[in-house]
Design an enzyme around this catalytic site. Structure first.
Site, PDB file in Angstrom:
ATOM      1  N   TYR A 133      99.151  81.173  86.385  1.00 15.68           N
ATOM      2  CA  TYR A 133      98.828  80.943  87.570  1.00 15.68           C
ATOM      3  C   TYR A 133      98.109  79.858  87.546  1.00 15.68           C
ATOM      4  CZ  TYR A 133      99.570  86.171  88.670  1.00 15.68           C
ATOM      5  OH  TYR A 133     100.071  87.293  88.411  1.00 15.68           O
ATOM      6  N   ASP A 138     105.421  79.987  85.013  1.00 15.81           N
ATOM      7  CA  ASP A 138     104.337  79.971  85.106  1.00 15.81           C
ATOM      8  C   ASP A 138     102.768  79.941  85.759  1.00 15.81           C
ATOM      9  OD1 ASP A 138     104.024  77.038  84.774  1.00 15.81           O
ATOM     10  OD2 ASP A 138     103.574  76.589  87.051  1.00 15.81           O
ATOM     11  N   HIS A 155     112.908  88.433  91.420  1.00 18.31           N
ATOM     12  CA  HIS A 155     111.373  88.925  91.058  1.00 18.31           C
ATOM     13  C   HIS A 155     110.499  88.895  91.797  1.00 18.31           C
ATOM     14  CE1 HIS A 155     107.839  86.132  90.582  1.00 18.31           C
ATOM     15  NE2 HIS A 155     108.521  85.947  89.973  1.00 18.31           N
TER      16      HIS A 155
END
Length: 223
Positions: A68, A66, A188
């Site tokens: 920022y 996604d 991640h």
């Protein structure tokens, strides 16, 4: 819709731009704008990843989730922030692993444009987000579009290194033909998960080993 992106991508994705779901994305973004919503990144940067890394120069695809959602951060390149903007925690962790892996000094900027210009496509699964609302455009249709991008790269290219960080990115492995591409998976780089398999993954050096073995120029990771 006449999408303003690099010609090599426009040719590769022309069928996607003509599909109803993509027209729905465009209509939704126009409605958001009319309603006074703030959308990131700015319109001119929504397809920045495609402009900075042409289809015919692509070597590596690094998938984010996604954009920022804070003011001034999103620039259409996954994990990247403009010069002068403080790097977010995930990007700081990327730089820590980069230093430990290949010895690159901690950069003074979070702008990853030099990577993109060398063939590292910094692609987010969703290309827009509403200010202050993470994942607010994740169900808009962008995932269908970026899945098609990944599929197109898998189908028409060879020897691409796909960097999949985190559980969301790992799901995209099924779109990739691993008989002709390289897939590197890790946790991640978020502070919540970086110590669960991102730190120590050595993806930067591994990527360059793959590229050199294919007689491609390695990526200069220094910023």
């Amino acid at each position: 819709m006449n999408v303003q992106i690099d010609e090599s991508w426009k040719k590769a994705l022309q069928q996607e731009f003509a599909k109803p779901y993509f027209e729905n994305i465009v209509a939704f973004l126009k409605t958001e704008k009319v309603q006074g919503k703030t959308i990131y990144p700015p319109g001119s940067l929504i397809f920045n990843a495609f402009k900075k890394t042409p289809f015919n120069k692509l070597k590596v695809l690094l998938l984010g989730q996604d954009p920022y959602h804070g003011k001034g951060q999103a620039m259409g390149l996954s994990f990247s922030v403009p010069k002068g903007v403080r790097p977010p925690p995930s990007l700081i962790n990327i730089f820590k692993e980069l230093h430990d892996d290949v010895g690159v000094a901690m950069p003074s900027t979070g702008d990853l444009t030099p990577w993109a210009e060398q063939g590292v496509m910094l692609l987010n699964a969703a290309l827009t987000v509403r200010a202050g609302e993470p994942n607010s455009h994740s169900k808009l249709g962008w995932h269908q579009f970026t899945d098609a991008v990944i599929q197109k790269v898998s189908d028409e290219k060879e020897g691409i290194v796909f960097l999949l960080w985190g559980a969301f990115a790992h799901q995209k492995q099924e779109l990739i033909d691993q008989t002709k591409h390289h897939v590197l998976k890790a946790a991640h780089p978020s502070p919540y998960s970086a110590d669960k398999g991102f730190f120590g993954c050595r993806h930067f050096s591994k990527t360059n080993k793959f590229l050199v073995a294919q007689k491609e120029d390695p990526i200069d990771w220094a910023l």
